[in-house]
Write a protein that holds these residues in place. Structure first.
Motif, PDB file in Angstrom:
ATOM      1  N   LYS A   6      13.086   1.289  22.112  1.00 45.32           N
ATOM      2  CA  LYS A   6      11.643   1.469  21.903  1.00 45.32           C
ATOM      3  C   LYS A   6      11.332   2.809  21.256  1.00 45.32           C
ATOM      4  O   LYS A   6      10.371   2.942  20.519  1.00 45.32           O
ATOM      5  CB  LYS A   6      10.879   1.340  23.227  1.00 45.32           C
ATOM      6  N   SER A   7      12.182   3.793  21.512  1.00 42.84           N
ATOM      7  CA  SER A   7      11.987   5.121  20.938  1.00 42.84           C
ATOM      8  C   SER A   7      12.288   5.134  19.435  1.00 42.84           C
ATOM      9  O   SER A   7      12.037   6.128  18.766  1.00 42.84           O
ATOM     10  CB  SER A   7      12.905   6.125  21.644  1.00 42.84           C
ATOM     11  N   GLY A   8      12.865   4.027  18.919  1.00 46.15           N
ATOM     12  CA  GLY A   8      13.224   3.941  17.514  1.00 46.15           C
ATOM     13  C   GLY A   8      14.680   4.272  17.249  1.00 46.15           C
ATOM     14  O   GLY A   8      15.202   4.011  16.169  1.00 46.15           O
ATOM     15  N   MET A  48      25.268   3.544  34.818  1.00 41.71           N
ATOM     16  CA  MET A  48      24.763   3.478  33.439  1.00 41.71           C
ATOM     17  C   MET A  48      25.475   4.492  32.555  1.00 41.71           C
ATOM     18  O   MET A  48      25.835   4.183  31.418  1.00 41.71           O
ATOM     19  CB  MET A  48      23.245   3.698  33.404  1.00 41.71           C
ATOM     20  N   THR A  49      25.696   5.707  33.072  1.00 42.60           N
ATOM     21  CA  THR A  49      26.388   6.731  32.285  1.00 42.60           C
ATOM     22  C   THR A  49      27.800   6.264  31.933  1.00 42.60           C
ATOM     23  O   THR A  49      28.239   6.395  30.782  1.00 42.60           O
ATOM     24  CB  THR A  49      26.437   8.067  33.054  1.00 42.60           C
ATOM     25  N   LYS A  50      28.507   5.710  32.895  1.00 47.04           N
ATOM     26  CA  LYS A  50      29.873   5.226  32.644  1.00 47.04           C
ATOM     27  C   LYS A  50      29.861   4.146  31.572  1.00 47.04           C
ATOM     28  O   LYS A  50      30.668   4.165  30.647  1.00 47.04           O
ATOM     29  CB  LYS A  50      30.481   4.681  33.937  1.00 47.04           C
ATOM     30  N   TRP A  51      28.955   3.184  31.680  1.00 44.89           N
ATOM     31  CA  TRP A  51      28.869   2.102  30.698  1.00 44.89           C
ATOM     32  C   TRP A  51      28.558   2.649  29.309  1.00 44.89           C
ATOM     33  O   TRP A  51      29.142   2.219  28.322  1.00 44.89           O
ATOM     34  CB  TRP A  51      27.811   1.086  31.128  1.00 44.89           C
ATOM     35  N   ILE A  52      27.630   3.580  29.228  1.00 47.47           N
ATOM     36  CA  ILE A  52      27.259   4.148  27.923  1.00 47.47           C
ATOM     37  C   ILE A  52      28.442   4.896  27.323  1.00 47.47           C
ATOM     38  O   ILE A  52      28.749   4.747  26.138  1.00 47.47           O
ATOM     39  CB  ILE A  52      26.009   5.046  28.056  1.00 47.47           C
ATOM     40  N   GLY A  58      29.823   6.034  19.140  1.00 46.82           N
ATOM     41  CA  GLY A  58      29.149   7.229  18.637  1.00 46.82           C
ATOM     42  C   GLY A  58      29.128   8.310  19.698  1.00 46.82           C
ATOM     43  O   GLY A  58      29.910   8.294  20.652  1.00 46.82           O
ATOM     44  N   ASP A  59      28.223   9.237  19.537  1.00 48.01           N
ATOM     45  CA  ASP A  59      28.106  10.385  20.426  1.00 48.01           C
ATOM     46  C   ASP A  59      27.694   9.946  21.827  1.00 48.01           C
ATOM     47  O   ASP A  59      26.666   9.297  22.005  1.00 48.01           O
ATOM     48  CB  ASP A  59      27.068  11.363  19.858  1.00 48.01           C
ATOM     49  N   THR A  60      28.510  10.261  22.809  1.00 43.33           N
ATOM     50  CA  THR A  60      28.156  10.007  24.212  1.00 43.33           C
ATOM     51  C   THR A  60      28.315  11.288  25.035  1.00 43.33           C
ATOM     52  O   THR A  60      28.559  11.234  26.233  1.00 43.33           O
ATOM     53  CB  THR A  60      29.015   8.875  24.817  1.00 43.33           C
ATOM     54  N   SER A  61      28.152  12.420  24.359  1.00 46.07           N
ATOM     55  CA  SER A  61      28.277  13.714  25.033  1.00 46.07           C
ATOM     56  C   SER A  61      27.138  13.914  26.032  1.00 46.07           C
ATOM     57  O   SER A  61      26.123  13.212  25.998  1.00 46.07           O
ATOM     58  CB  SER A  61      28.220  14.842  23.995  1.00 46.07           C
ATOM     59  N   LYS A  66      21.467  13.531  27.685  1.00 49.65           N
ATOM     60  CA  LYS A  66      20.270  14.216  28.190  1.00 49.65           C
ATOM     61  C   LYS A  66      19.043  13.925  27.341  1.00 49.65           C
ATOM     62  O   LYS A  66      17.914  14.116  27.804  1.00 49.65           O
ATOM     63  CB  LYS A  66      20.518  15.724  28.257  1.00 49.65           C
ATOM     64  N   THR A  67      19.234  13.465  26.106  1.00 45.71           N
ATOM     65  CA  THR A  67      18.091  13.131  25.247  1.00 45.71           C
ATOM     66  C   THR A  67      17.534  11.750  25.539  1.00 45.71           C
ATOM     67  O   THR A  67      16.428  11.424  25.100  1.00 45.71           O
ATOM     68  CB  THR A  67      18.460  13.195  23.751  1.00 45.71           C
ATOM     69  N   LEU A  68      18.295  10.921  26.262  1.00 42.00           N
ATOM     70  CA  LEU A  68      17.853   9.556  26.545  1.00 42.00           C
ATOM     71  C   LEU A  68      16.924   9.524  27.748  1.00 42.00           C
ATOM     72  O   LEU A  68      17.207  10.140  28.781  1.00 42.00           O
ATOM     73  CB  LEU A  68      19.064   8.655  26.828  1.00 42.00           C
ATOM     74  N   SER A  69      15.854   8.777  27.620  1.00 44.26           N
ATOM     75  CA  SER A  69      14.961   8.565  28.758  1.00 44.26           C
ATOM     76  C   SER A  69      15.605   7.533  29.684  1.00 44.26           C
ATOM     77  O   SER A  69      16.542   6.818  29.298  1.00 44.26           O
ATOM     78  CB  SER A  69      13.604   8.048  28.277  1.00 44.26           C
ATOM     79  N   LEU A  70      15.090   7.437  30.906  1.00 45.50           N
ATOM     80  CA  LEU A  70      15.575   6.417  31.831  1.00 45.50           C
ATOM     81  C   LEU A  70      15.358   5.032  31.223  1.00 45.50           C
ATOM     82  O   LEU A  70      16.204   4.143  31.348  1.00 45.50           O
ATOM     83  CB  LEU A  70      14.880   6.550  33.184  1.00 45.50           C
ATOM     84  N   GLU A  71      14.245   4.864  30.538  1.00 43.23           N
ATOM     85  CA  GLU A  71      13.955   3.582  29.889  1.00 43.23           C
ATOM     86  C   GLU A  71      15.008   3.264  28.823  1.00 43.23           C
ATOM     87  O   GLU A  71      15.481   2.126  28.725  1.00 43.23           O
ATOM     88  CB  GLU A  71      12.561   3.617  29.250  1.00 43.23           C
ATOM     89  N   ASP A  72      15.407   4.257  28.028  1.00 44.40           N
ATOM     90  CA  ASP A  72      16.436   4.057  27.009  1.00 44.40           C
ATOM     91  C   ASP A  72      17.782   3.708  27.650  1.00 44.40           C
ATOM     92  O   ASP A  72      18.465   2.780  27.210  1.00 44.40           O
ATOM     93  CB  ASP A  72      16.608   5.300  26.136  1.00 44.40           C
ATOM     94  N   LYS A  73      18.173   4.458  28.682  1.00 48.17           N
ATOM     95  CA  LYS A  73      19.443   4.190  29.359  1.00 48.17           C
ATOM     96  C   LYS A  73      19.458   2.781  29.942  1.00 48.17           C
ATOM     97  O   LYS A  73      20.455   2.065  29.843  1.00 48.17           O
ATOM     98  CB  LYS A  73      19.693   5.211  30.467  1.00 48.17           C
ATOM     99  N   THR A  74      18.336   2.400  30.553  1.00 47.16           N
ATOM    100  CA  THR A  74      18.238   1.071  31.151  1.00 47.16           C
ATOM    101  C   THR A  74      18.317  -0.009  30.085  1.00 47.16           C
ATOM    102  O   THR A  74      18.985  -1.030  30.279  1.00 47.16           O
ATOM    103  CB  THR A  74      16.930   0.945  31.966  1.00 47.16           C
TER     104      THR A  74
END
Length: 93
Positions: A6-8, A48-52, A58-61, A66-74
């Motif tokens: 949703k954030s684009g 969620m962090t482990k899955w991501i 790509g970048d999963t640092s 920390k730039t992802l919202s809870l909504e984005d992670k979900t």
């Protein structure tokens, strides 16, 4: 596969191996209601962090996460579940 949040932001998912998929699926633990219905996932944030980290191409640092919202992670986690929880083809006879 690429998903658009949703954030684009666009996130590309890896074509994970069976071993990686199994590791991800084995890390999910559920809480249940007394009637047996699923109430939710235990340790949701670390899951969620482990899955991501395993499934995003790509970048999963820490800095990126920390730039992802809870909504984005979900949204990422949910899309990964939809993709990785499918069967592996026909069962053998």
């Amino acid at each position: 596969m690429e998903i658009k949040l949703k954030s684009g932001m666009k996130i590309k998912l890896k074509d994970v191996s069976i071993d990686e998929r199994d590791e991800m699926l084995d890390s999910v633990q559920y809480d249940y209601k007394p009637n047996g219905d699923v109430l939710g996932v235990k340790m949701m944030h670390s899951t969620m962090t482990k899955w991501i980290r395993i499934g995003v191409d790509g970048d999963t640092s820490d800095e990126f996460l920390k730039t992802l919202s809870l909504e984005d992670k979900t949204a990422i986690f949910t899309e990964m579940q939809n993709r990785y929880l499918v069967g592996e083809g026909k069962a053998s006879k």
